[in-house]
Design a protein around this motif. Structure first.
Motif, PDB file in Angstrom:
ATOM      1  N   ASN A 384       0.834  -1.213   0.000  1.00 60.39           N
ATOM      2  CA  ASN A 384       0.000   0.000   0.000  1.00 60.39           C
ATOM      3  C   ASN A 384       0.865   1.259   0.000  1.00 60.39           C
ATOM      4  N   LYS A 385       1.853   1.280  -0.887  1.00 63.12           N
ATOM      5  CA  LYS A 385       2.783   2.407  -0.947  1.00 63.12           C
ATOM      6  C   LYS A 385       2.091   3.714  -1.316  1.00 63.12           C
ATOM      7  N   ALA A 386       0.980   3.617  -1.990  1.00 61.25           N
ATOM      8  CA  ALA A 386       0.285   4.838  -2.447  1.00 61.25           C
ATOM      9  C   ALA A 386      -0.363   5.589  -1.285  1.00 61.25           C
ATOM     10  N   LYS A 387      -0.547   4.938  -0.172  1.00 54.48           N
ATOM     11  CA  LYS A 387      -1.170   5.598   0.983  1.00 54.48           C
ATOM     12  C   LYS A 387      -0.115   6.449   1.688  1.00 54.48           C
ATOM     13  N   TRP A 388      -0.210   7.775   1.501  1.00 55.77           N
ATOM     14  CA  TRP A 388       0.823   8.699   1.982  1.00 55.77           C
ATOM     15  C   TRP A 388       1.010   8.630   3.492  1.00 55.77           C
ATOM     16  N   TRP A 389      -0.070   8.383   4.205  1.00 66.61           N
ATOM     17  CA  TRP A 389      -0.005   8.426   5.668  1.00 66.61           C
ATOM     18  C   TRP A 389       0.858   7.301   6.248  1.00 66.61           C
ATOM     19  N   LEU A 390       1.098   6.223   5.465  1.00 69.72           N
ATOM     20  CA  LEU A 390       1.933   5.142   5.948  1.00 69.72           C
ATOM     21  C   LEU A 390       3.380   5.584   6.128  1.00 69.72           C
ATOM     22  N   SER A 391       3.793   6.629   5.401  1.00 71.33           N
ATOM     23  CA  SER A 391       5.170   7.114   5.548  1.00 71.33           C
ATOM     24  C   SER A 391       5.393   7.782   6.905  1.00 71.33           C
ATOM     25  N   TYR A 392       4.294   8.076   7.610  1.00 73.14           N
ATOM     26  CA  TYR A 392       4.405   8.671   8.945  1.00 73.14           C
ATOM     27  C   TYR A 392       4.302   7.626  10.044  1.00 73.14           C
ATOM     28  N   LEU A 393       4.152   6.357   9.660  1.00 70.30           N
ATOM     29  CA  LEU A 393       4.043   5.271  10.625  1.00 70.30           C
ATOM     30  C   LEU A 393       5.096   4.188  10.380  1.00 70.30           C
TER      31      LEU A 393
END
Length: 393
Positions: A384-393
């Motif tokens: 799910n690389k497209a989900k930007w919020w994952l880069s903050y977790l």
């Protein structure tokens, strides 16, 4: 089997190893008998094995923060400088928020936040905010800034402040580990003074150049070997001279073994020049030695290295919950572990705890529990690389 990504596996491997070691240190914090009233680096009360258990975990924070800088560089290599600035600045503020609100809650289990300890997540967040402004400078200048922050900050070891005025608080944030009261019932501890940590992150950012796509792998390994050997040699030379580099000089002890322990007993709060040299030096050699190596063991550690923030909060929560179960088994009160670990009332749990052998067993159990959870989350992030919020977790 790991999902194929563009991530650099050696960096994830090193990060994963230190994350696992971090769990050992925090397990010791909550489970080792007498930990609330004794320091494992106190040569008057420690044992060689206890000292080693603490010393080996010294590698966690500097490697974690250094590689955070490296990751920032690699992320920025695919972005514009303004985009990298926005990411670092907002992620830094997010980490500061998580430290204050979430991390203190799971460490203390105190919804009233009577004790707030600003630890490594706070330091990373504040350093990221600082780095977000520094990235616009040429890398040669960044190298100088990083080196000065690490090498020169011990010059100010003798400068200490007291009180809760603005000048003192700023000094606590940047250089002096200190706590201040917040009213009658609350207390805040600036546990990670950030001046040298910012230097570590800045150097980590510059270090990212070695992992650019067009950087020659043979040349990179050559530099890694040279950096590692230089840092370790510098540690032994400067520590041997015993004049500068750490606020506590080594001294001759009751026997040879404890004299060696004194030699390696370097300061973490804030991290001294010698502390940084003896931790990042071996880390460079680790990257040199394990580049290109892939086994089931490396895959195991890489899982933790790819979900560091998720793992960090989860492992503290699990350790704290298990520690409460442990104190209940011994006939104690669960409330003794809601804020005592932070230092509010250590006398109430002075007799609580288990042997160091049990600490290691519990540590292994904790890692075994966390592995499948972290692996599942790692796969979710990769898919799910497209989900930007994952880069903050």
């Amino acid at each position: 089997m790991l999902i194929k990504t563009n991530r650099i596996e050696t960096i994830d491997l090193l990060r994963g190893v230190v994350m696992v070691l971090m769990a050992l240190d925090h397990t010791r914090d909550y489970f080792h008998i007498g930990n609330s009233i004794s320091d494992p680096t106190d040569l008057e009360t420690t044992t060689p094995f206890l000292f080693f258990t603490r010393f080996i975990t010294h590698y966690c924070a500097p490697v974690f923060i250094f590689l955070a800088g490296t990751s920032a560089f690699l992320y920025g290599s695919r972005k514009t400088k303004p985009q990298l600035f926005k990411f670092l600045f907002t992620r830094g503020l997010w980490l500061i928020f998580l430290e204050i609100v979430l991390n203190n809650l799971i460490w203390q289990f105190d919804p009233e936040y009577n004790l707030i300890v600003l630890q490594v997540i706070w330091a990373i967040g504040l350093c990221m905010v600082g780095l977000s402004f520094l990235i616009f400078l040429p890398k040669k200048i960044l190298l100088v800034i990083g080196a000065i922050l690490i090498a020169a900050h011990n010059t100010f070891d003798s400068f200490t402040f007291e009180g809760s005025n603005i000048r003192s608080i700023l000094w606590y944030i940047f250089h002096q580990r200190q706590g201040i009261p917040l009213g009658e019932d609350h207390f805040i501890i600036f546990a990670y003074p950030i001046a040298p940590w910012l230097g570590v992150m800045v150097l980590g950012y510059c270090f990212g150049v070695l992992y650019s796509k067009d950087f020659n792998a043979v040349t990179r390994k050559k530099w890694l070997l040279q950096f590692g050997l230089f840092a370790i040699a510098a540690f032994f030379i400067i520590r041997g001279i015993n004049i500068y580099g750490d606020m506590v000089p080594w001294t001759k002890q009751k026997n040879f073994v404890f004299t060696v322990l004194s030699f390696f007993n370097v300061t973490k709060y804030p991290p001294s020049l010698l502390y940084v040299l003896i931790t990042l030096g071996p880390a460079m050699l680790f990257l040199y030695a394990f580049e290109g190596i892939k086994t089931k063991i490396t895959d195991f550690f890489i899982v933790f290295g790819r979900v560091p923030l998720f793992y960090y909060f989860l492992h503290v929560l699990l350790i704290h919950v298990l520690a409460i179960l442990g104190i209940l088994i011994l006939g104690g009160s669960w409330s003794d572990l809601t804020a005592s670990i932070g230092g509010l009332s250590p006398s109430s749990i002075a007799a609580y705890g288990y042997s160091l052998f049990v600490v290691y067993i519990v540590w292994i159990i904790i890692i075994a529990i966390l592995y499948p959870i972290c692996k599942k989350y790692m796969r979710y992030k990769a898919k799910n690389k497209a989900k930007w919020w994952l880069s903050y977790l």
